[in-house]
Structures are given as C-alpha cells and as structure tokens.
Design an enzyme around this catalytic site. Structure first.
Site, PDB file in Angstrom:
ATOM      1  N   GLU A 149     -21.881 -30.909  10.477  1.00 36.14           N
ATOM      2  CA  GLU A 149     -21.005 -30.587  11.124  1.00 36.14           C
ATOM      3  C   GLU A 149     -21.286 -31.643  12.720  1.00 36.14           C
ATOM      4  O   GLU A 149     -22.222 -31.055  12.706  1.00 36.14           O
ATOM      5  CB  GLU A 149     -20.664 -28.884  11.397  1.00 36.14           C
ATOM      6  CG  GLU A 149     -19.907 -28.900  12.549  1.00 36.14           C
ATOM      7  CD  GLU A 149     -19.724 -27.270  12.840  1.00 36.14           C
ATOM      8  OE1 GLU A 149     -19.796 -26.707  12.030  1.00 36.14           O
ATOM      9  OE2 GLU A 149     -19.586 -27.057  14.125  1.00 36.14           O
TER      10      GLU A 149
ATOM     11  N   GLU B 199     -16.119 -28.811  23.005  1.00 41.74           N
ATOM     12  CA  GLU B 199     -16.057 -27.975  22.519  1.00 41.74           C
ATOM     13  C   GLU B 199     -16.781 -26.922  23.845  1.00 41.74           C
ATOM     14  O   GLU B 199     -17.740 -27.501  24.563  1.00 41.74           O
ATOM     15  CB  GLU B 199     -17.489 -26.904  22.115  1.00 41.74           C
ATOM     16  CG  GLU B 199     -17.445 -25.550  20.926  1.00 41.74           C
ATOM     17  CD  GLU B 199     -18.468 -25.451  20.062  1.00 41.74           C
ATOM     18  OE1 GLU B 199     -18.976 -26.312  19.779  1.00 41.74           O
ATOM     19  OE2 GLU B 199     -17.867 -24.533  19.701  1.00 41.74           O
TER      20      GLU B 199
END
Ligand code: NAG
Ligand code: NAG
Ligand code: NAG
Ligand code: NAG
Ligand code: NAG
Ligand code: NAG
Ligand code: NAG
Length: 363
Positions: A178, A183
């Site tokens: 990932e 974020e």
C-alpha cells in the site's frame, strides 16, 4: 623441563586455572561475539552508504483521469468500513443523487461528504454519515509515474481523507503493498503524511534517503502497530493552507529502485510536463531535484512488495486513526461519533477536488 613441569604440579590443578584454557576461551569468544558484531557493523555501514541509481526513465502517457468521465474509471466501495469509521459509503447512484461525486468538463472532479442530514432528519446520521470511497478498476504495476493534480483537500473535525494506491482486495492486504500518497485527520493542519504498508522485510531504518520531508516510523511492515513507514510534510502540504495556495501537484514515481514523491504547490512553477502544456513534453523526475518523500529499495525489494495497485480515494469519518488523534485535535469535548452525527454543516470543507490524474509508464 616442560615435561616434568606438567607432570608434577600442574596435573592436580583444576582445568579452569590453566592459561591455555583461558586463551582458547578468549579466542572462541572473539569469534562468536566480535566477528559477527564487526560484520553487522560493516553491513550497516554499507547499507548507510548504498543509494539507488534513480537514472532517467523514459515515460509515455498511459492514461488520463479528467473531465466528465473521471468517476467512470472507478468502482464505488459500499461495504462495511474496514477502518471502523462512522460512515456509510454509498453506491454510485446514491452519490449522484446526493451530489457526493460530481465531475465536469472544466476538469473539476469533486468527491464529498453529505452536508444535509442533521439530527432532525429521518433517517438521521446516527449510524454513520454518507460519504464515498472509490477504487480504480485499472490496476498498475512497477515503473509507473502518477501525477495527481489536486485543487482542494478535505478537512474538518471528524474527517479522515486519503488518496492512496493499493490492491483493494482486503483478503490479500498487505501482501501487494500500500502506498499512501495523501492522508490527514480532523483539521488537517499538521501536514500531509505519506506512508508505505507492507509485509515483512521492507525497512527504511539506517538507509540513505534524499528528501525534504520528515521521516516518521521506519519499518514498513504492517506487523506490530500497523503504522507503516511514514514521511510528514509541512503544514502547507494539506488542508486549508494547501487549498489556499491553490492546491498542488503530487507526483509519485514507483520503480524497481524505490518509491519517491514530489509535491509542487502554492503557486510554484511546475516542472516541464506537469502543467497544462499543450505540447507533448513528458515529465522527467530525474530533473526535479530532491524529492519530498524517498522510500529507497535499499532494504526493501520493491518488486516483491508492490503489485496490483489501484488508485483509491475516500473521506472516512471518525474511524481508527481519527479517533486516536481526536483528543489532541482541538475538535471539542463531544465524541467524534456524536460530532459527525449531529453537525452536517461541519463538513462544508470536507471535499476532494481533483483536476486530473495522469498515469505514465516507463518501458
Ligand atoms: C545509473 O544507471 C544508468 C542507466 O543504467 C547508467 O548509465 C549509469 O552509469 C548508472 N550510474 C551509476 C552511478 O551507476
Ligand atoms: C531513453 O531515451 C533515450 C533517447 O531515446 C535513450 O538514449 C535512453 O537509452 C532511454 N533510456 C531508457 C532507460 O530506456
Ligand atoms: C454538485 O456539486 C458541484 C461541486 O461541488 C457543484 O458545482 C454543483 O453545483 C452541485 N450540483 C447540484 C445540483 O447541487
Ligand atoms: C482537462 O484535462 C485534460 C487532460 O489534462 C486536458 O486535455 C483538457 O484540455 C482539460 N480541459 C480543460 C477545460 O481544462
Ligand atoms: C498485518 O497484516 C496481516 C495480514 O493481513 C494481518 O493478519 C494483521 O492483523 C495485520 N496487522 C495489523 C496490526 O493490522
Ligand atoms: C490548469 O489550468 C487551469 C485552468 O486554466 C488552472 O485553473 C489550473 O490551475 C492549471 N493547473 C495547473 C496544474 O497548472
Ligand atoms: C492481481 O489482481 C488480480 C485480480 O484483480 C488477480 O487475478 C491477480 O492474481 C493479482 N496478482 C497478484 C500478484 O496478486
């Protein structure tokens, strides 16, 4: 004479008082302890000095996500939120009905949280607020350059927005890796956080890196705390400050030698190939200087850890990470869940606005 010496007195002395026994012990200790330590130290030294050869790759444009068809390239995730958020991810039809995803021919593609349902609504948002999570149907492999042009990042108490790359199949995670590109949580005012999540043996500890961002946790293994290996940016890399600067461009280069990200924002002049040129100039990361985030493959086999990556974008609400940061977020005294349920107006800034995603492939 040696013979009489050993033959007379020495024979009755215990073994451990003999000099040559101690010499032998010392030699063995030297071999068992000192040699491995020396080897380890020299390996560490080698690791510190090694750095990938990020030589120029020749990219060609593979795909563009832009305009009215932007969301046609995604599926809408509608399952239970794997990150335990206070959210209902809606299907495409509901997203259209509530205008939670919207794409126009002026190249603004918006993904947002519902701002209409309040405590007096029926149904209300007490079991979760409507939001969206989209996953690209196309998947990408190594030697790909992603150029994300972002006009607005979502922020607001209770939000947990992200834009990342991963194999969406939760049953294989994190075997195919990932790559978190954007974020943040809550007010998004502590900057962007980029991270990798992998299985064992992908580690940034003690390896040479060249980047302007700040290294966080170093082991990318999802193991103990699942924090991944992170790089943090300045306050203007996310949220209100990033948006006020007119957004920016994040370029992510994923190649065998390593994964690097560059962020160009706040009205900075964009390198050739990243703007709105009408020419056919291809972007060339080897000419961009130091990256914002550098995850070299020195102690991480990039090919073995990253495959089958879809582009995923969402805005989660509450959930594991937001809850963990809630008390220090300056978001008040109610619980995150109550706040999200009761304050539809609090989500007016909780939207992504994408200009385009461009995908380039090196041969
Ligand atoms: C890096 O790789 C390029 C292309 O393979 C090669 O031309 C160059 O000599 C290499 N540089 C170093 C320092 O090894
Ligand atoms: C990129 O293209 C140039 C010019 O055609 C060529 O010389 C070079 O070898 C190519 N590099 C790679 C890595 O294919
Ligand atoms: C849907 O959202 C977009 C982007 O926020 C906005 O421009 C548009 O006016 C909205 N459409 C409706 C029907 O509310
Ligand atoms: C939208 O983006 C595409 C791809 O970058 C570009 O070709 C097109 O000119 C853009 N359209 C507008 C109206 O800016
Ligand atoms: C790490 O991934 C494995 C495999 O999916 C999973 O079983 C484990 O729970 C994960 N660890 C954490 C802390 O999430
Ligand atoms: C591209 O052009 C549009 C419209 O002129 C502008 O709003 C946008 O900021 C430009 N994007 C980049 C990345 O330069
Ligand atoms: C990649 O995903 C496809 C399905 O989306 C699957 O068939 C394939 O086995 C996957 N490859 C790997 C290496 O996991």
């Amino acid at each position: 004479m040696a013979h009489s010496y050993y033959g007379s007195e020495e024979v009755s002395r215990p073994w451990y008082s003999k000099k040559r026994v101690w010499t032998a012990v010392a030699v063995i200790l030297l071999i068992v302890i000192v040699v491995p330590v020396a080897v380890t130290v020299s390996k560490e030294k080698q690791k510190e000095n090694r750095y990938p050869n990020y030589s120029k790759l020749n990219y060609t444009l593979l795909e563009t996500y832009a305009g009215e068809t932007f969301f046609d390239k995604f599926t809408y995730f509608t399952g239970y939120d794997p990150a335990n958020g206070h959210v209902h991810y809606v299907p495409r039809e509901t997203a259209a009905q509530y205008n939670l995803t919207y794409a126009s021919n002026t190249n603004t593609s918006v993904l947002k949280v519902d701002t209409t349902v309040g405590p007096g609504s029926n149904p209300d948002a007490s079991t979760g607020r409507f939001s969206v999570r989209v996953e690209s149907t196309n998947q990408y492999e190594v030697n790909t350059l992603f150029v994300f042009s972002i006009l607005h990042t979502p922020y607001g108490c209770g939000t947990w927005p992200a834009l990342w790359l991963s194999d969406p199949r939760s049953d294989v995670w994190p075997a195919n890796g990932e790559i978190d590109v954007f974020e943040a949580t809550n007010l998004g005012n502590t900057g962007n956080q980029a991270s990798l999540h992998t299985t064992k043996n992908c580690d940034m500890s003690g390896v040479k890196r060249k980047m302007t961002g700040t290294a966080g946790n170093l082991d990318c293994y999802n193991g103990t705390e699942n924090t991944g290996c992170g790089v943090g940016g300045g306050v203007s890399t996310f949220g209100e400050k990033f948006n006020d600067g007119g957004g920016g461009v994040m370029a992510v280069e994923w190649r065998e030698e390593g994964i690097r990200m560059w962020m160009f924002g706040n009205g900075e002049t964009l390198p050739a190939g990243l703007g709105n040129e009408t020419t056919e100039t291809m972007p060339d990361p080897s000419a961009w200087g130091e990256a914002w985030a550098d995850f070299p493959g020195t102690d991480c086999d990039i090919d073995a850890h990253f495959r089958n990556q879809s582009i995923i974008a969402n805005i989660d609400l509450c959930g594991d990470l937001t809850e963990a940061k809630w008390d220090t977020s300056g978001c008040g005294s109610s619980t995150c869940v109550d706040y999200v349920s009761d304050n539809p107006d609090a989500f007016v800034d909780a939207y992504w606005e994408f200009e385009s995603f461009k995908i380039y492939k090196a041969q």
